[in-house]
Design a protein around this motif. Structure first.
Motif, PDB file in Angstrom:
ATOM      1  N   GLN A   1     103.995 136.049  38.107  1.00  0.00           N
ATOM      2  CA  GLN A   1     103.931 137.283  37.328  1.00  0.00           C
ATOM      3  C   GLN A   1     104.395 137.084  35.885  1.00  0.00           C
ATOM      4  O   GLN A   1     104.499 138.038  35.120  1.00  0.00           O
ATOM      5  CB  GLN A   1     104.803 138.366  37.990  1.00  0.00           C
ATOM      6  N   GLY A   2     104.682 135.843  35.508  1.00  0.00           N
ATOM      7  CA  GLY A   2     105.067 135.548  34.132  1.00  0.00           C
ATOM      8  C   GLY A   2     106.556 135.608  33.861  1.00  0.00           C
ATOM      9  O   GLY A   2     106.986 135.445  32.716  1.00  0.00           O
ATOM     10  N   LYS A   3     107.367 135.803  34.892  1.00  0.00           N
ATOM     11  CA  LYS A   3     108.819 135.812  34.711  1.00  0.00           C
ATOM     12  C   LYS A   3     109.332 134.384  34.576  1.00  0.00           C
ATOM     13  O   LYS A   3     108.978 133.509  35.356  1.00  0.00           O
ATOM     14  CB  LYS A   3     109.498 136.481  35.908  1.00  0.00           C
ATOM     15  N   THR A   4     110.144 134.144  33.565  1.00  0.00           N
ATOM     16  CA  THR A   4     110.660 132.809  33.328  1.00  0.00           C
ATOM     17  C   THR A   4     111.675 132.420  34.396  1.00  0.00           C
ATOM     18  O   THR A   4     112.647 133.127  34.636  1.00  0.00           O
ATOM     19  CB  THR A   4     111.313 132.713  31.940  1.00  0.00           C
ATOM     20  N   LEU A   5     111.426 131.273  35.031  1.00  0.00           N
ATOM     21  CA  LEU A   5     112.314 130.772  36.073  1.00  0.00           C
ATOM     22  C   LEU A   5     113.287 129.737  35.525  1.00  0.00           C
ATOM     23  O   LEU A   5     114.418 129.640  35.986  1.00  0.00           O
ATOM     24  CB  LEU A   5     111.486 130.144  37.195  1.00  0.00           C
ATOM     25  N   SER A   6     112.839 128.942  34.562  1.00  0.00           N
ATOM     26  CA  SER A   6     113.715 127.939  33.964  1.00  0.00           C
ATOM     27  C   SER A   6     113.230 127.582  32.568  1.00  0.00           C
ATOM     28  O   SER A   6     112.032 127.643  32.282  1.00  0.00           O
ATOM     29  CB  SER A   6     113.772 126.670  34.830  1.00  0.00           C
ATOM     30  N   THR A   7     114.169 127.247  31.696  1.00  0.00           N
ATOM     31  CA  THR A   7     113.851 126.803  30.348  1.00  0.00           C
ATOM     32  C   THR A   7     114.749 125.625  29.991  1.00  0.00           C
ATOM     33  O   THR A   7     115.902 125.560  30.411  1.00  0.00           O
ATOM     34  CB  THR A   7     114.060 127.908  29.295  1.00  0.00           C
ATOM     35  N   LEU A   8     114.210 124.710  29.225  1.00  0.00           N
ATOM     36  CA  LEU A   8     114.955 123.563  28.737  1.00  0.00           C
ATOM     37  C   LEU A   8     114.747 123.466  27.230  1.00  0.00           C
ATOM     38  O   LEU A   8     113.676 123.800  26.721  1.00  0.00           O
ATOM     39  CB  LEU A   8     114.459 122.273  29.403  1.00  0.00           C
ATOM     40  N   THR A   9     115.775 123.021  26.502  1.00  0.00           N
ATOM     41  CA  THR A   9     115.659 122.877  25.052  1.00  0.00           C
ATOM     42  C   THR A   9     116.137 121.492  24.617  1.00  0.00           C
ATOM     43  O   THR A   9     116.950 120.857  25.284  1.00  0.00           O
ATOM     44  CB  THR A   9     116.465 123.952  24.305  1.00  0.00           C
ATOM     45  N   LEU A  10     115.641 121.073  23.476  1.00  0.00           N
ATOM     46  CA  LEU A  10     116.014 119.779  22.907  1.00  0.00           C
ATOM     47  C   LEU A  10     117.362 119.866  22.198  1.00  0.00           C
ATOM     48  O   LEU A  10     117.681 120.896  21.598  1.00  0.00           O
ATOM     49  CB  LEU A  10     114.965 119.336  21.888  1.00  0.00           C
ATOM     50  N   PRO A  11     118.149 118.791  22.222  1.00  0.00           N
ATOM     51  CA  PRO A  11     119.375 118.751  21.416  1.00  0.00           C
ATOM     52  C   PRO A  11     119.021 118.881  19.938  1.00  0.00           C
ATOM     53  O   PRO A  11     118.010 118.347  19.474  1.00  0.00           O
ATOM     54  CB  PRO A  11     119.964 117.370  21.717  1.00  0.00           C
ATOM     55  N   VAL A  12     119.857 119.590  19.191  1.00  0.00           N
ATOM     56  CA  VAL A  12     119.589 119.825  17.768  1.00  0.00           C
ATOM     57  C   VAL A  12     119.419 118.517  17.005  1.00  0.00           C
ATOM     58  O   VAL A  12     118.519 118.375  16.169  1.00  0.00           O
ATOM     59  CB  VAL A  12     120.713 120.675  17.134  1.00  0.00           C
ATOM     60  N   GLU A  13     120.261 117.537  17.293  1.00  0.00           N
ATOM     61  CA  GLU A  13     120.161 116.262  16.576  1.00  0.00           C
ATOM     62  C   GLU A  13     118.845 115.560  16.871  1.00  0.00           C
ATOM     63  O   GLU A  13     118.278 114.883  15.999  1.00  0.00           O
ATOM     64  CB  GLU A  13     121.349 115.358  16.926  1.00  0.00           C
ATOM     65  N   ALA A  14     118.347 115.707  18.089  1.00  0.00           N
ATOM     66  CA  ALA A  14     117.054 115.118  18.429  1.00  0.00           C
ATOM     67  C   ALA A  14     115.930 115.806  17.666  1.00  0.00           C
ATOM     68  O   ALA A  14     114.970 115.155  17.229  1.00  0.00           O
ATOM     69  CB  ALA A  14     116.814 115.219  19.937  1.00  0.00           C
ATOM     70  N   VAL A  15     116.051 117.111  17.502  1.00  0.00           N
ATOM     71  CA  VAL A  15     115.060 117.866  16.725  1.00  0.00           C
ATOM     72  C   VAL A  15     115.039 117.380  15.285  1.00  0.00           C
ATOM     73  O   VAL A  15     113.975 117.074  14.721  1.00  0.00           O
ATOM     74  CB  VAL A  15     115.351 119.378  16.779  1.00  0.00           C
ATOM     75  N   LYS A  16     116.211 117.284  14.678  1.00  0.00           N
ATOM     76  CA  LYS A  16     116.289 116.864  13.283  1.00  0.00           C
ATOM     77  C   LYS A  16     115.763 115.451  13.096  1.00  0.00           C
ATOM     78  O   LYS A  16     115.004 115.171  12.154  1.00  0.00           O
ATOM     79  CB  LYS A  16     117.740 116.949  12.805  1.00  0.00           C
ATOM     80  N   ALA A  17     116.131 114.537  13.996  1.00  0.00           N
ATOM     81  CA  ALA A  17     115.705 113.148  13.873  1.00  0.00           C
ATOM     82  C   ALA A  17     114.185 113.032  14.035  1.00  0.00           C
ATOM     83  O   ALA A  17     113.534 112.253  13.319  1.00  0.00           O
ATOM     84  CB  ALA A  17     116.412 112.297  14.919  1.00  0.00           C
ATOM     85  N   THR A  18     113.628 113.813  14.949  1.00  0.00           N
ATOM     86  CA  THR A  18     112.182 113.767  15.168  1.00  0.00           C
ATOM     87  C   THR A  18     111.421 114.291  13.967  1.00  0.00           C
ATOM     88  O   THR A  18     110.443 113.682  13.510  1.00  0.00           O
ATOM     89  CB  THR A  18     111.806 114.571  16.421  1.00  0.00           C
TER      90      THR A  18
END
Length: 288
Positions: free
Chosen positions: A91-108
């Motif tokens: 039904q579109g309800k979010t069951l799980s979410t994962l996010t990247l570490p901030v430092e990994a975002v900046k380095a990428t």
């Protein structure tokens, strides 16, 4: 296949003889090059449903890029977006979410900028870019049916990123960056090309193997009872853990070597052919 590819394929355990769930990639697999679902594939989904076998979508796409297909196919099953960074129920309800570490975002982002590769951020339902006219942005906007948020500063979103995509028409460069960024972010992120022109960087556990297991857990199905179909490097984590894995005919030899079988291409009804030849014979109930 190369010698290593042949050895890898030959070393795979035998495929399961009983399938209870089908998990499929979308682009290059279930979808034709025109981003449509072939009539033959719709018919096979109906036959699987009649046999009591659910079909679940797993994609590198953002959730909005999956939803309209999920609805059009009348699916009520869980699905995974952004290679598993977001898992939602039927039904579109979010069951799980994962996010990247901030430092990994900046380095990428720094790495992509150095190589002049267009970098995008995906944060939940938001798609953030720095230039809405650059490269593949118009193409992705058409595919997703979603206008991006345009900004000169990614800073406000850096702590909530579910996926970074590097897009470029230089396919060889993205192939090299897949290895370089993967090494740079080892232990922090999953890095894999989802198309020749897209390189995806997602949270460490956000790969399609994780997504498949999470969906299986929601439905009470073990990986060895699951069949999966895919065509790209980011589908390999699924191929390596399921009971029955099928590569599309448009997959590379290296990707196909991780699968039990290889079907026809996505522009020649490869998905439907795979279901009829290898999946339905392993399904109980009325699959005729």
């Amino acid at each position: 296949m190369k010698v290593d590819d042949i050895a890898r394929h030959d070393a795979k355990p035998a495929p399961t003889d009983h399938v209870r769930l089908v998990v499929t990639d979308m682009d290059g697999t279930l979808l034709t090059p025109e981003k449509q679902v072939a009539r033959s594939s719709v018919e096979m989904i109906d036959r699987l449903r009649a046999a009591g076998v659910a079909v679940c979508l797993v994609s590198s796409r953002a959730p909005v890029g999956i939803e309209r297909y999920h609805q059009a196919l009348n699916l009520n099953t869980p699905y995974a977006a952004m290679n598993g960074a977001v898992v939602r129920d039927g039904q579109g309800k979010t069951l799980s979410t994962l996010t990247l570490p901030v430092e990994a975002v900046k380095a990428t982002i720094d790495m992509l900028d150095v190589h002049e590769v267009d970098g995008w951020l995906f944060c939940g339902s938001d798609w953030i870019v720095k230039d809405e006219t650059a490269g593949y942005v118009p193409h992705e906007q058409k595919v997703l049916g979603l206008a991006p948020i345009v900004t000169k500063d990614f800073g406000p979103w850096e702590d909530k990123v579910g996926k970074i995509t590097g897009s470029s028409a230089d396919y060889d460069l993205l192939g090299r960056l897949e290895g370089e960024i993967g090494q740079m972010l080892e232990g922090q992120a999953s890095v894999a090309c989802s198309a020749q022109y897209y390189l995806d960087i997602t949270p460490l556990n956000a790969n399609k193997g994780y997504a498949l297991c999470e969906i299986g857990r929601q439905l009470g199905v073990e990986p060895h009872e699951i069949a999966c179909l895919g065509d790209m490097q980011n589908d390999v984590p699924m191929f390596d853990i399921v009971g029955l894995s099928i590569a599309m005919g448009n997959a590379t030899a290296e990707v196909a070597s991780h699968a039990h079988f290889t079907t026809d291409t996505n522009d020649n009804e490869g998905w439907a052919k795979a279901v009829e030849r290898w999946i339905l014979p392993r399904v109980g109930g009325n699959a005729s």
